[in-house]
Enzyme design. Structure first.
Site, PDB file in Angstrom:
ATOM      1  CD  GLU A 113      -2.663  -1.634   2.231  1.00  0.00           C
ATOM      2  OE1 GLU A 113      -2.928  -2.434   2.730  1.00  0.00           O
ATOM      3  OE2 GLU A 113      -2.647  -0.302   3.457  1.00  0.00           O
ATOM      4  CB  CYS A 126       2.284   6.921   3.837  1.00  0.00           C
ATOM      5  SG  CYS A 126       2.398   5.375   4.970  1.00  0.00           S
ATOM      6  CB  CYS A 133       5.567  -6.479   8.995  1.00  0.00           C
ATOM      7  SG  CYS A 133       6.678  -6.125  10.298  1.00  0.00           S
ATOM      8  CB  CYS A 137       2.735  -4.615  16.415  1.00  0.00           C
ATOM      9  SG  CYS A 137       4.685  -4.322  16.175  1.00  0.00           S
ATOM     10  CB  CYS A 140       0.010  -3.955  13.340  1.00  0.00           C
ATOM     11  SG  CYS A 140       0.815  -3.580  11.548  1.00  0.00           S
ATOM     12  N   GLY A 186       5.259  -3.038   6.644  1.00  0.00           N
ATOM     13  CA  GLY A 186       6.673  -3.366   6.739  1.00  0.00           C
ATOM     14  C   GLY A 186       7.632  -2.567   7.673  1.00  0.00           C
ATOM     15  CD  GLU A 187      11.092  -1.696  11.817  1.00  0.00           C
ATOM     16  OE1 GLU A 187       9.982  -1.482  12.396  1.00  0.00           O
ATOM     17  OE2 GLU A 187      12.020  -1.009  11.538  1.00  0.00           O
ATOM     18  CB  SER A 218       7.710   4.680  11.017  1.00  0.00           C
ATOM     19  OG  SER A 218       7.080   4.489  12.143  1.00  0.00           O
ATOM     20  CB  SER A 240       6.341   2.288  16.601  1.00  0.00           C
ATOM     21  OG  SER A 240       6.237   2.907  15.243  1.00  0.00           O
ATOM     22  CG  LEU A 241       7.300   4.516  23.480  1.00  0.00           C
ATOM     23  CD1 LEU A 241       8.789   3.938  23.159  1.00  0.00           C
ATOM     24  CD2 LEU A 241       7.604   6.044  23.718  1.00  0.00           C
ATOM     25  CG  HIS A 242       2.642   2.019  19.618  1.00  0.00           C
ATOM     26  ND1 HIS A 242       2.220   2.899  19.204  1.00  0.00           N
ATOM     27  CD2 HIS A 242       3.340   1.214  18.377  1.00  0.00           C
ATOM     28  CE1 HIS A 242       2.536   3.113  17.830  1.00  0.00           C
ATOM     29  NE2 HIS A 242       2.993   2.072  17.531  1.00  0.00           N
ATOM     30  CG  ASN A 319      -7.369   3.339  11.024  1.00  0.00           C
ATOM     31  OD1 ASN A 319      -8.753   3.337  10.646  1.00  0.00           O
ATOM     32  ND2 ASN A 319      -6.523   4.340  10.617  1.00  0.00           N
ATOM     33  CB  CYS A 362       0.131   0.367   8.001  1.00  0.00           C
ATOM     34  SG  CYS A 362       0.579  -0.471   9.255  1.00  0.00           S
TER      35      CYS A 362
HETATM   36  N1  SAH Z   1       6.783  -0.977  10.926  1.00  0.00           N
HETATM   37  C1  SAH Z   1       7.021   0.374  11.126  1.00  0.00           C
HETATM   38  C2  SAH Z   1       6.406   1.215  10.211  1.00  0.00           C
HETATM   39  C3  SAH Z   1       5.090   0.790   9.682  1.00  0.00           C
HETATM   40  S1  SAH Z   1       3.897   1.092  10.704  1.00  0.00           S
HETATM   41  C4  SAH Z   1       6.565   0.597  12.578  1.00  0.00           C
HETATM   42  O1  SAH Z   1       6.087  -0.028  13.317  1.00  0.00           O
HETATM   43  O2  SAH Z   1       7.002   1.997  13.032  1.00  0.00           O
HETATM   44  C5  SAH Z   1       3.587   2.593  10.748  1.00  0.00           C
HETATM   45  C6  SAH Z   1       2.856   3.082  12.061  1.00  0.00           C
HETATM   46  O3  SAH Z   1       1.462   2.716  12.299  1.00  0.00           O
HETATM   47  C7  SAH Z   1       3.423   2.508  13.221  1.00  0.00           C
HETATM   48  O4  SAH Z   1       3.564   3.602  14.379  1.00  0.00           O
HETATM   49  C8  SAH Z   1       2.445   1.530  13.813  1.00  0.00           C
HETATM   50  O5  SAH Z   1       2.540   1.151  15.121  1.00  0.00           O
HETATM   51  C9  SAH Z   1       1.528   2.265  13.412  1.00  0.00           C
HETATM   52  N2  SAH Z   1      -0.097   1.183  13.141  1.00  0.00           N
HETATM   53  C10 SAH Z   1       0.055   0.055  12.826  1.00  0.00           C
HETATM   54  N3  SAH Z   1      -1.323  -0.339  13.008  1.00  0.00           N
HETATM   55  C11 SAH Z   1      -2.133   0.501  13.261  1.00  0.00           C
HETATM   56  C12 SAH Z   1      -3.544   0.636  13.525  1.00  0.00           C
HETATM   57  N4  SAH Z   1      -4.263  -0.224  13.453  1.00  0.00           N
HETATM   58  N5  SAH Z   1      -4.041   1.912  13.960  1.00  0.00           N
HETATM   59  C13 SAH Z   1      -3.152   2.970  14.035  1.00  0.00           C
HETATM   60  N6  SAH Z   1      -1.630   2.914  14.009  1.00  0.00           N
HETATM   61  C14 SAH Z   1      -1.290   1.571  13.371  1.00  0.00           C
HETATM   62 FE1  SF4 Z   2       5.294  -4.530  11.420  1.00  0.00          FE
HETATM   63 FE2  SF4 Z   2       5.247  -1.969  12.203  1.00  0.00          FE
HETATM   64 FE3  SF4 Z   2       3.123  -3.493  11.950  1.00  0.00          FE
HETATM   65 FE4  SF4 Z   2       4.776  -3.731  13.720  1.00  0.00          FE
HETATM   66  S1  SF4 Z   2       3.409  -1.964  13.498  1.00  0.00           S
HETATM   67  S2  SF4 Z   2       3.705  -5.388  12.799  1.00  0.00           S
HETATM   68  S3  SF4 Z   2       6.573  -3.194  13.013  1.00  0.00           S
HETATM   69  S4  SF4 Z   2       4.536  -2.892  10.098  1.00  0.00           S
END
Ligand code: SAH
Ligand code: SF4
Length: 395
Positions: A113, A126, A133, A137, A140, A186-187, A218, A240-242, A319, A362
């Protein structure tokens, strides 16, 4: 109203089939130095490589005959040995707020995407760095899909190349792209070389000419790769702390079990020494009842407080996607969290969700599109947006 637009009015067509297609060099994937080296091998002068670099990335041509300042003999040579080939567009949706989301198809199968987000003072693209990936997470959608493969440099740069072509031609949102974020699928730091080569092209004045602050990688926190990036190409970084502590982050971002928060924060501090103030942001997805309580904000203040002058934190409304098991925090809860951080002097940027009507987070479009059973339902739902359905098969 739903509109289906013919593919050939908006989409660059794949190069014509050629017997040596698979062996031709895709110029989109060559860094400026690699292109100069390759030209040297062909017996061509370095300035010819710079001319071609500009044709490819600044004028975004995919036809060597259009490169009118090259000798015909060189153009003929390039036609045989090289190609300029980006991913193709499979689906192109425009949300009511102008956000435009693309589903791209890669050679050999697989989809990623790309999202274009126009704003008043900037337009952000983006992009994706991997198909799927491996980091799983739990909130995600891409993580749910598992890992398929790394994207090549050509496939990563090809997203920017393609978007510039498509956006140039757009009627409604005719803006050039000012910022690139590696926040698609992806990472990026697990596809290090291709991502660094791509970012190098994005920064090159003969290619896209973006500044380091306008290209953001990111990461979920691959600590050794953050250090390598600091040495190689210190662009803007989003972490991506969370979660504010290891026990919760171990669950939400499982790579934390390998690189715990103390190590991650130390790597961020080292990175902060080489980038301008504000070039690191922290991302925090707001999950209802999971990480959005006052106690979490308090722990976050403890963690980031000592760095508060240099820190910006993005509170991202979750999301949702089917069977995620999570819910988005309410506006009130996000506001309460923001106020608590602000009181401790930590700047927050509560981000509004963009492209809600097209699932612009994503990994979500791929999941939906590839689930054939849901596809027609999905297309019907998208009556909210302008839709372009691309049905060509490029194999
Ligand atoms: N893998 C990398 C970059 C891709 S994800 C990373 O994790 O940083 C890009 C951002 O979208 C990250 O901060 C990720 O945590 C966030 N993200 C993933 N799924 C999401 C969701 N369902 N709602 C909101 N943000 C999300
Ligand atoms: Fe991969 Fe980033 Fe999604 Fe985590 S948030 S699964 S690192 S794409």
């Amino acid at each position: 109203m739903t509109s289906v637009i013919e593919v050939d009015t908006l989409t660059p067509q794949p190069a014509a089939a050629h017997p040596s297609e698979n062996t031709r060099v895709n110029l989109l994937g060559l860094s400026p130095q690699q292109l100069r080296d390759w030209f040297a091998e062909l017996g061509e002068k370095p300035f010819r490589a710079t001319q071609v670099l500009k044709w490819v990335h600044q004028r975004r041509v995919d036809d060597f005959d259009a490169m009118t300042d090259l000798a015909k003999s060189l153009r003929d040579k390039l036609k045989v040995l090289a190609c300029i080939r980006a991913p193709s567009v499979r689906l192109d949706q425009t949300s009511s707020d102008g956000t435009r989301k693309f589903l791209l198809e890669l050679d050999g199968g697989g989809s990623v995407e790309m999202v274009y987000i126009p704003e008043d003072d900037r337009a952000t693209l983006c992009i994706s760095s991997q198909v799927g990936c491996s980091l799983a997470c739990t909130f995600c959608s891409t993580g749910r899909q598992g890992f398929n493969r790394n994207l090549s440099t050509a496939e990563i740069v090809g997203q920017l190349w393609l978007a510039e072509r498509l956006i140039d031609r757009a009627v409604n949102h005719n803006r050039a792209i000012s910022n690139v974020v590696f926040m698609g699928m992806g990472e990026p730091l697990l596809n290090f070389e291709a991502v660094v080569d791509s970012a190098t092209l994005m920064l090159d004045d003969n290619a896209y000419g973006l500044s380091r602050r306008r290209v953001t990688i990111s990461t979920s926190g691959i600590v050794p790769a953050i250090d390598r990036l600091r040495e190689r190409l210190p662009v803007a970084l989003a972490i991506s702390l969370h979660a504010p502590d290891d026990p919760l982050r171990d669950v939400l971002v499982p790579i934390n079990q390998k690189y715990p928060m103390a190590e991650l924060m130390a790597a961020c501090d080292r990175y902060a020494e080489v980038v301008p103030h504000g070039a690191i942001i922290y991302e925090y997805v707001m999950l209802d009842g999971v990480n959005d309580e006052p106690a979490h904000a308090e722990a976050l203040v403890k963690l980031l407080g000592p760095r508060k002058d240099a820190v910006k934190i993005n509170l991202i409304p979750f999301n949702p996607f089917p069977d995620s098991g999570y819910q988005r925090s309410s506006r009130n809860r996000i506001e309460r969290f923001r106020v608590q951080l602000k009181a401790a002097g930590i700047n927050t940027v509560p981000r509004k969700t963009r492209g809600d009507d097209i699932d612009a987070a994503c990994g979500q479009l791929v999941g939906q599109f590839e689930d054939k059973a849901r596809r027609s339902q999905k297309l019907a739902q998208m009556g909210l947006a302008q839709i372009k359905v691309i049905t060509e098969d490029r194999s």
